[in-house]
Motif scaffolding. Sequence first.
Motif, PDB file in Angstrom:
ATOM      1  N   HIS A  95      42.243 -29.635  66.325  1.00  0.00           N
ATOM      2  CA  HIS A  95      42.661 -29.447  67.950  1.00  0.00           C
ATOM      3  C   HIS A  95      44.104 -30.224  68.097  1.00  0.00           C
ATOM      4  N   GLU A 125      43.833 -24.414  71.213  1.00  0.00           N
ATOM      5  CA  GLU A 125      43.056 -24.173  71.669  1.00  0.00           C
ATOM      6  C   GLU A 125      41.519 -24.260  71.603  1.00  0.00           C
ATOM      7  N   GLN A 126      41.964 -22.832  70.747  1.00  0.00           N
ATOM      8  CA  GLN A 126      39.675 -22.266  70.968  1.00  0.00           C
ATOM      9  C   GLN A 126      39.887 -21.400  69.551  1.00  0.00           C
ATOM     10  N   TRP A 127      38.893 -21.270  68.869  1.00  0.00           N
ATOM     11  CA  TRP A 127      38.625 -20.328  67.908  1.00  0.00           C
ATOM     12  C   TRP A 127      38.968 -18.373  68.852  1.00  0.00           C
ATOM     13  N   SER A 128      38.367 -17.510  68.921  1.00  0.00           N
ATOM     14  CA  SER A 128      38.002 -16.426  69.137  1.00  0.00           C
ATOM     15  C   SER A 128      37.930 -15.396  68.692  1.00  0.00           C
ATOM     16  N   ARG A 165      37.053 -31.312  65.686  1.00  0.00           N
ATOM     17  CA  ARG A 165      35.824 -29.881  66.366  1.00  0.00           C
ATOM     18  C   ARG A 165      37.817 -28.809  67.083  1.00  0.00           C
ATOM     19  N   LEU A 166      36.455 -27.956  67.527  1.00  0.00           N
ATOM     20  CA  LEU A 166      37.090 -26.996  68.339  1.00  0.00           C
ATOM     21  C   LEU A 166      36.335 -25.651  68.913  1.00  0.00           C
ATOM     22  N   PRO A 167      36.573 -25.103  70.387  1.00  0.00           N
ATOM     23  CA  PRO A 167      35.602 -24.578  70.552  1.00  0.00           C
ATOM     24  C   PRO A 167      35.617 -23.334  70.126  1.00  0.00           C
ATOM     25  N   GLY A 168      34.829 -22.243  69.985  1.00  0.00           N
ATOM     26  CA  GLY A 168      34.308 -21.403  68.816  1.00  0.00           C
ATOM     27  C   GLY A 168      34.239 -21.325  67.752  1.00  0.00           C
TER      28      GLY A 168
END
Length: 209
Positions: A95, A125-128, A165-168
Amino acid sequence: MSQRVILVHGIWMPGPVMAWLGARLREAGFDCTTFSYHGVTRGPQEAVARLGDLLARDSAHILAHSLGGLVAMQALHDHPALAVERVVCLGSPLHGSRAVHGMRQRPWAAALLGQAAPLLERGFEQWSGRAQVGSIAGSVPHGLGHVFGDFADAHDGSVAVAETRLPGLADHAVIRASHSGMLFSTEAARLAIRFFRAGHFAGDADATP
Protein backbone atom coordinates in the motif's frame (compact mmCIF):
# COMPACT_ATOMS: atom_id res chain seq x y z
CA MET A 1 4.84 -33.06 -11.34
CA SER A 2 6.35 -30.39 -9.03
CA GLN A 3 4.76 -26.97 -8.98
CA ARG A 4 7.11 -24.17 -9.98
CA VAL A 5 7.81 -21.25 -7.63
CA ILE A 6 9.65 -18.12 -8.75
CA LEU A 7 11.61 -16.47 -5.92
CA VAL A 8 12.01 -12.68 -6.16
CA HIS A 9 14.35 -10.81 -3.80
CA GLY A 10 14.04 -7.27 -2.45
CA ILE A 11 15.97 -4.04 -2.93
CA TRP A 12 19.73 -3.97 -2.16
CA MET A 13 19.85 -7.77 -2.01
CA PRO A 14 21.18 -10.38 -4.49
CA GLY A 15 19.28 -13.42 -5.66
CA PRO A 16 21.11 -15.89 -3.37
CA VAL A 17 19.47 -14.28 -0.32
CA MET A 18 16.37 -16.31 -1.25
CA ALA A 19 18.30 -19.60 -1.03
CA TRP A 20 17.17 -20.54 2.47
CA LEU A 21 13.49 -20.14 1.62
CA GLY A 22 14.05 -21.93 -1.67
CA ALA A 23 15.53 -24.90 0.17
CA ARG A 24 12.49 -25.12 2.46
CA LEU A 25 10.14 -25.05 -0.53
CA ARG A 26 12.16 -27.72 -2.36
CA GLU A 27 11.94 -29.93 0.73
CA ALA A 28 8.17 -29.53 0.47
CA GLY A 29 8.19 -30.65 -3.16
CA PHE A 30 8.25 -27.39 -5.09
CA ASP A 31 10.57 -26.60 -8.02
CA CYS A 32 12.18 -23.21 -7.31
CA THR A 33 13.83 -20.69 -9.62
CA THR A 34 15.34 -17.41 -8.43
CA PHE A 35 14.71 -14.25 -10.43
CA SER A 36 17.40 -11.59 -9.97
CA TYR A 37 17.20 -7.94 -10.96
CA HIS A 38 18.78 -4.52 -10.30
CA GLY A 39 16.01 -2.45 -8.76
CA VAL A 40 18.10 0.57 -7.82
CA THR A 41 20.21 1.13 -10.93
CA ARG A 42 17.94 -0.21 -13.67
CA GLY A 43 14.58 0.25 -12.01
CA PRO A 44 11.49 -1.89 -11.59
CA GLN A 45 10.31 -1.37 -15.17
CA GLU A 46 13.07 -3.54 -16.59
CA ALA A 47 12.54 -6.11 -13.84
CA VAL A 48 8.80 -6.20 -14.50
CA ALA A 49 9.35 -6.83 -18.21
CA ARG A 50 11.93 -9.57 -17.61
CA LEU A 51 9.82 -11.25 -14.95
CA GLY A 52 6.86 -11.20 -17.30
CA ASP A 53 8.93 -12.99 -19.93
CA LEU A 54 10.00 -15.63 -17.41
CA LEU A 55 6.46 -16.21 -16.17
CA ALA A 56 5.16 -16.53 -19.71
CA ARG A 57 7.11 -19.76 -20.20
CA ASP A 58 5.05 -21.89 -17.81
CA SER A 59 2.61 -21.73 -14.91
CA ALA A 60 4.09 -20.80 -11.54
CA HIS A 61 3.58 -19.41 -8.06
CA ILE A 62 5.66 -16.47 -6.78
CA LEU A 63 7.35 -15.93 -3.42
CA ALA A 64 8.68 -12.37 -3.18
CA HIS A 65 10.34 -10.24 -0.51
CA SER A 66 9.89 -6.49 -0.04
CA LEU A 67 10.28 -4.63 -3.37
CA GLY A 68 10.10 -8.02 -5.08
CA GLY A 69 6.44 -8.27 -4.14
CA LEU A 70 5.69 -4.96 -5.85
CA VAL A 71 7.64 -6.02 -8.92
CA ALA A 72 5.70 -9.28 -9.07
CA MET A 73 2.31 -7.62 -8.70
CA GLN A 74 3.17 -4.96 -11.28
CA ALA A 75 4.14 -7.72 -13.72
CA LEU A 76 0.80 -9.44 -13.16
CA HIS A 77 -1.02 -6.13 -13.51
CA ASP A 78 0.73 -5.38 -16.80
CA HIS A 79 0.34 -8.94 -18.12
CA PRO A 80 -2.99 -10.23 -16.75
CA ALA A 81 -2.93 -13.38 -18.90
CA LEU A 82 0.14 -14.81 -17.13
CA ALA A 83 -0.50 -18.25 -15.65
CA VAL A 84 0.33 -17.35 -12.06
CA GLU A 85 -2.06 -18.89 -9.57
CA ARG A 86 -0.75 -17.64 -6.23
CA VAL A 87 1.66 -15.02 -4.91
CA VAL A 88 3.09 -14.68 -1.40
CA CYS A 89 4.62 -11.32 -0.49
CA LEU A 90 6.97 -11.07 2.50
CA GLY A 91 7.22 -7.63 4.07
CA SER A 92 6.16 -5.90 0.85
CA PRO A 93 4.77 -2.36 1.28
CA LEU A 94 1.86 -3.14 -1.03
CA HIS A 95 0.00 0.00 0.00
CA GLY A 96 3.07 2.23 -0.25
CA SER A 97 6.02 2.89 2.07
CA ARG A 98 6.22 5.72 4.60
CA ALA A 99 9.90 4.98 5.12
CA VAL A 100 10.59 5.49 1.42
CA HIS A 101 8.57 8.72 1.49
CA GLY A 102 10.76 9.92 4.35
CA MET A 103 13.95 8.87 2.57
CA ARG A 104 12.96 10.80 -0.54
CA GLN A 105 12.89 14.00 1.51
CA ARG A 106 16.64 13.61 2.09
CA PRO A 107 18.76 13.65 -1.12
CA TRP A 108 21.51 11.43 0.30
CA ALA A 109 18.95 8.80 1.36
CA ALA A 110 16.88 9.10 -1.82
CA ALA A 111 19.97 8.20 -3.84
CA LEU A 112 20.04 4.80 -2.12
CA LEU A 113 16.61 4.00 -3.55
CA GLY A 114 17.44 4.93 -7.13
CA GLN A 115 14.76 4.14 -9.69
CA ALA A 116 12.87 1.89 -7.28
CA ALA A 117 11.62 4.82 -5.19
CA PRO A 118 8.38 5.70 -7.04
CA LEU A 119 6.94 2.17 -6.99
CA LEU A 120 7.94 1.63 -3.35
CA GLU A 121 6.40 4.90 -2.22
CA ARG A 122 3.23 4.57 -4.28
CA GLY A 123 2.35 0.89 -3.96
CA PHE A 124 -1.14 -0.10 -5.12
CA GLU A 125 -4.67 0.98 -4.25
CA GLN A 126 -6.10 -2.54 -4.45
CA TRP A 127 -5.59 -5.93 -6.05
CA SER A 128 -8.11 -7.13 -8.61
CA GLY A 129 -6.00 -9.52 -10.69
CA ARG A 130 -6.86 -13.18 -11.08
CA ALA A 131 -3.89 -14.47 -9.07
CA GLN A 132 -4.52 -15.05 -5.36
CA VAL A 133 -2.19 -12.88 -3.29
CA GLY A 134 -1.24 -13.53 0.32
CA SER A 135 0.77 -11.03 2.35
CA ILE A 136 2.95 -11.81 5.38
CA ALA A 137 4.05 -8.95 7.65
CA GLY A 138 6.73 -8.93 10.33
CA SER A 139 6.31 -7.43 13.80
CA VAL A 140 9.90 -7.40 15.14
CA PRO A 141 11.02 -3.75 14.81
CA HIS A 142 14.68 -4.30 13.94
CA GLY A 143 15.88 -2.11 11.08
CA LEU A 144 16.63 1.45 10.05
CA GLY A 145 13.44 2.08 8.11
CA HIS A 146 11.60 3.34 11.18
CA VAL A 147 14.04 6.26 11.35
CA PHE A 148 12.52 7.60 8.14
CA GLY A 149 9.02 6.17 8.46
CA ASP A 150 8.14 7.42 11.95
CA PHE A 151 5.90 4.40 12.51
CA ALA A 152 3.23 4.72 15.18
CA ASP A 153 2.01 1.15 14.84
CA ALA A 154 3.51 -2.35 14.50
CA HIS A 155 6.32 -2.71 11.97
CA ASP A 156 9.24 -4.96 10.99
CA GLY A 157 11.92 -2.26 11.15
CA SER A 158 11.35 -1.16 7.55
CA VAL A 159 7.68 -1.70 6.68
CA ALA A 160 4.59 -1.13 8.81
CA VAL A 161 2.15 -4.00 9.16
CA ALA A 162 -0.59 -1.69 7.86
CA GLU A 163 1.42 -1.10 4.67
CA THR A 164 1.37 -4.82 3.87
CA ARG A 165 -2.44 -4.88 3.75
CA LEU A 166 -4.34 -4.23 0.55
CA PRO A 167 -7.99 -4.57 -0.52
CA GLY A 168 -8.37 -7.67 -2.63
CA LEU A 169 -5.80 -9.86 -0.86
CA ALA A 170 -6.75 -13.50 -0.38
CA ASP A 171 -5.16 -13.63 3.08
CA HIS A 172 -2.87 -11.75 5.46
CA ALA A 173 -0.69 -12.91 8.36
CA VAL A 174 1.65 -11.33 10.89
CA ILE A 175 4.68 -13.23 12.21
CA ARG A 176 7.40 -12.56 14.77
CA ALA A 177 10.18 -11.58 12.40
CA SER A 178 12.07 -8.49 11.27
CA HIS A 179 12.12 -7.33 7.66
CA SER A 180 15.27 -9.25 6.73
CA GLY A 181 14.55 -11.97 9.29
CA MET A 182 11.61 -13.17 7.19
CA LEU A 183 14.12 -14.56 4.71
CA PHE A 184 15.19 -17.11 7.33
CA SER A 185 11.88 -17.61 9.12
CA THR A 186 10.53 -21.13 9.50
CA GLU A 187 7.07 -19.65 10.05
CA ALA A 188 7.26 -17.60 6.85
CA ALA A 189 8.26 -20.69 4.87
CA ARG A 190 5.48 -22.76 6.47
CA LEU A 191 2.83 -20.15 5.72
CA ALA A 192 4.02 -19.75 2.13
CA ILE A 193 3.77 -23.51 1.59
CA ARG A 194 0.25 -23.50 3.01
CA PHE A 195 -0.79 -20.66 0.75
CA PHE A 196 0.64 -22.23 -2.40
CA ARG A 197 -1.24 -25.44 -1.63
CA ALA A 198 -4.56 -24.08 -0.43
CA GLY A 199 -4.83 -20.37 -1.17
CA HIS A 200 -4.89 -19.36 2.52
CA PHE A 201 -2.52 -19.34 5.48
CA ALA A 202 -4.59 -21.47 7.85
CA GLY A 203 -4.75 -25.24 7.50
CA ASP A 204 -2.58 -28.29 6.96
CA ALA A 205 0.81 -27.57 5.40
CA ASP A 206 1.83 -31.22 5.29
CA ALA A 207 -0.42 -32.39 2.49
CA THR A 208 1.17 -33.41 -0.83
CA PRO A 209 1.39 -30.45 -3.24
